[in-house]
Design an enzyme around this catalytic site. Structure first.
Site, PDB file in Angstrom:
ATOM      1  N   SER A  82       3.981  -8.737   0.565  1.00  0.00           N
ATOM      2  CA  SER A  82       3.608  -7.727   1.566  1.00  0.00           C
ATOM      3  C   SER A  82       3.778  -6.325   0.979  1.00  0.00           C
ATOM      4  O   SER A  82       4.737  -5.603   1.285  1.00  0.00           O
ATOM      5  CB  SER A  82       4.467  -7.898   2.823  1.00  0.00           C
ATOM      6  OG  SER A  82       4.244  -9.154   3.411  1.00  0.00           O
ATOM      7  N   ALA A 132       2.209  -3.533   1.443  1.00  0.00           N
ATOM      8  CA  ALA A 132       2.195  -2.375   2.347  1.00  0.00           C
ATOM      9  C   ALA A 132       3.603  -2.090   2.843  1.00  0.00           C
ATOM     10  O   ALA A 132       4.012  -0.931   2.979  1.00  0.00           O
ATOM     11  CB  ALA A 132       1.257  -2.619   3.521  1.00  0.00           C
ATOM     12  N   ASP A 133       4.350  -3.139   3.108  1.00  0.00           N
ATOM     13  CA  ASP A 133       5.729  -2.977   3.580  1.00  0.00           C
ATOM     14  C   ASP A 133       6.648  -2.490   2.472  1.00  0.00           C
ATOM     15  O   ASP A 133       7.362  -1.498   2.626  1.00  0.00           O
ATOM     16  CB  ASP A 133       6.249  -4.310   4.118  1.00  0.00           C
ATOM     17  CG  ASP A 133       5.655  -4.676   5.460  1.00  0.00           C
ATOM     18  OD1 ASP A 133       6.020  -4.040   6.452  1.00  0.00           O
ATOM     19  OD2 ASP A 133       4.834  -5.603   5.517  1.00  0.00           O
ATOM     20  N   ASN A 134       6.656  -3.219   1.342  1.00  0.00           N
ATOM     21  CA  ASN A 134       7.658  -2.852   0.341  1.00  0.00           C
ATOM     22  C   ASN A 134       7.322  -1.534  -0.364  1.00  0.00           C
ATOM     23  O   ASN A 134       8.223  -0.759  -0.698  1.00  0.00           O
ATOM     24  CB  ASN A 134       7.917  -3.992  -0.654  1.00  0.00           C
ATOM     25  CG  ASN A 134       6.690  -4.513  -1.346  1.00  0.00           C
ATOM     26  OD1 ASN A 134       5.835  -3.748  -1.760  1.00  0.00           O
ATOM     27  ND2 ASN A 134       6.604  -5.830  -1.495  1.00  0.00           N
ATOM     28  N   GLY A 161       8.307   1.156   2.149  1.00  0.00           N
ATOM     29  CA  GLY A 161       9.759   1.280   2.164  1.00  0.00           C
ATOM     30  C   GLY A 161      10.281   2.016   0.949  1.00  0.00           C
ATOM     31  O   GLY A 161      11.192   2.856   1.047  1.00  0.00           O
TER      32      GLY A 161
END
Length: 397
Positions: A164, A166-168, A171
């Site tokens: 994922s 886009a998430d990591n 973040g």
């Protein structure tokens, strides 16, 4: 030696992946990250793989944090959060835009209460714009950003990148922004509001695909493992498996031609420069390379290409990646005894190596409400009687 963020107190109101991944970076580098969960708990506590009823996913991205449970739908719970905000250096959240405002925590008021606070937000589309109120997961922003349109093979539907990202990536961007804002605060004395969007993040890492359109008026498509700006740069077949190589310079290309006994290709007008090779890679150049590579094993090719200075890689599965000697040498698998799972587990370590500081897990991910009493005593000076009243009223757990 102290870690870089020792003494920084972070209120972590995030859940799922993007926000916890951000605060994981901060916790790994010494920040005191206080994870604030609702009585329902972080949704990732239910995400697999599960063992003994506990999530290894949650354990991985919430290491080195403290955990409290606070009901923000109750007035006393809101007061406790306001009191913690007064003491915090950073507050991180990844709610849908407007959620904290509806709970009674608008940034304008937060800034008044603590002008030095770094308020850090992750959302799918950002805090403004026509899509800002939409919910999003990684796969949605991979689709919207254009990434899925260039991932996969031309004769198949688009696919998302496996992890994922886009998430990591979001973040990681936010953790970088927090460090920038903390540095700025050292000079100005003032906090900052940070706004990172998953869609923005993926759009920003689309590399040359965007400028292929904006500068070259070309809409890129899916080309498998072929790189759009470097050739040869692809996966290839050996006698006993697959491998990848990349020739990022004309010098590397000339070396590869000599290894293949195809020196005539060096000055071939179809392949003389990198731009030539990119334009003429299909349909024949891959076949030319595989005529040579299919006659050798992956091990033989690795020895030949690495010795020649050409970037080469085996296509490892996850087990093979976890057992790489290089991963071990870089301490990229940390061991931690997780109290929920009840045994020692291995999780990915940090790629940020601060020489001279400890490079391992200090504490496992917290159980639900594990540190509520200790945190509220430390920061709010609550007595045992006051704490017990809050526990009895289910304000905290």
């Amino acid at each position: 030696m102290k870690k870089p963020l020792d003494g920084v107190m972070v209120l972590d109101l995030t859940q799922a992946y993007s926000g916890p991944f951000c605060t994981m970076h901060l916790a790994d580098q010494g920040a005191e990250v206080i994870k604030v969960e609702s009585p329902r708990g972080d949704q990732s506590r239910t995400w697999g793989p599960l063992k003994n009823g506990y999530s290894a996913y949650y354990a991985y991205i919430n290491r080195n944090k403290k955990g409290i449970v606070l009901d923000l739908k109750k007035d006393k719970g809101k007061k406790i959060l306001w009191d913690l905000i007064k003491k915090a250096d950073v507050m991180c959240e990844n709610f849908r835009p407007g959620t904290l405002e509806r709970l009674g925590f608008p940034y304008a008021e937060i800034e008044k209460v603590n002008p030095k606070l770094i308020y850090a937000s992750i959302s799918g589309y950002g805090l403004n714009g026509p899509l800002s109120n939409r919910p999003a997961y990684d796969i949605v922003t991979q689709a919207m950003s254009g990434m899925m349109s260039v991932t996969g093979y031309s004769n198949q539907p688009g696919v998302k990148v496996g992890p994922s990202i886009a998430d990591n990536y979001s973040g990681t961007y936010l953790s970088l922004g927090i460090c920038m804002a903390l540095y700025q605060r050292e000079r100005t004395g003032h906090g900052q509001k940070l706004d990172v969007a998953m869609l923005d993040t993926l759009f920003s890492i689309m590399e040359n695909y965007v400028v292929m359109y904006t500068v070259g008026n070309e809409i890129p498509g899916r080309r498998g493992n072929i790189d759009s700006g470097i050739a040869p740069f692809d996966s290839y077949q050996a006698a006993d498996g697959e491998f990848v190589l990349g020739c990022g310079t004309d010098k590397m290309w000339a070396i590869l031609c000599k290894l293949m006994n195809k020196e005539e290709l060096i000055e071939n007008p179809l392949y003389r420069t990198n731009d030539d090779r990119c334009r003429n890679y299909e349909p024949n150049l891959k076949e030319i390379i595989e005529e040579w590579s299919k006659g050798k094993t992956v091990a033989e090719l690795e020895s030949i290409l690495v010795e020649a200075g050409i970037p080469f890689g085996r296509i490892n599965n996850i087990k093979q990646a976890c057992t790489l000697k290089q991963i071990a040498a870089r301490n990229m698998l940390w061991q931690v005894r997780d109290p929920g799972i009840g045994e020692i587990i291995e999780i990915p370590g940090t790629p940020i190596k601060m020489h001279g500081t400890v490079d391992n897990v200090s504490n496992p991910a917290p159980l639900m409400g594990q540190d509520t009493t200790a945190v509220l005593k430390k920061y709010l000076d609550l007595t045992d009687v006051e704490l017990q009243c809050l526990l009895d009223e289910d304000i905290v757990q």
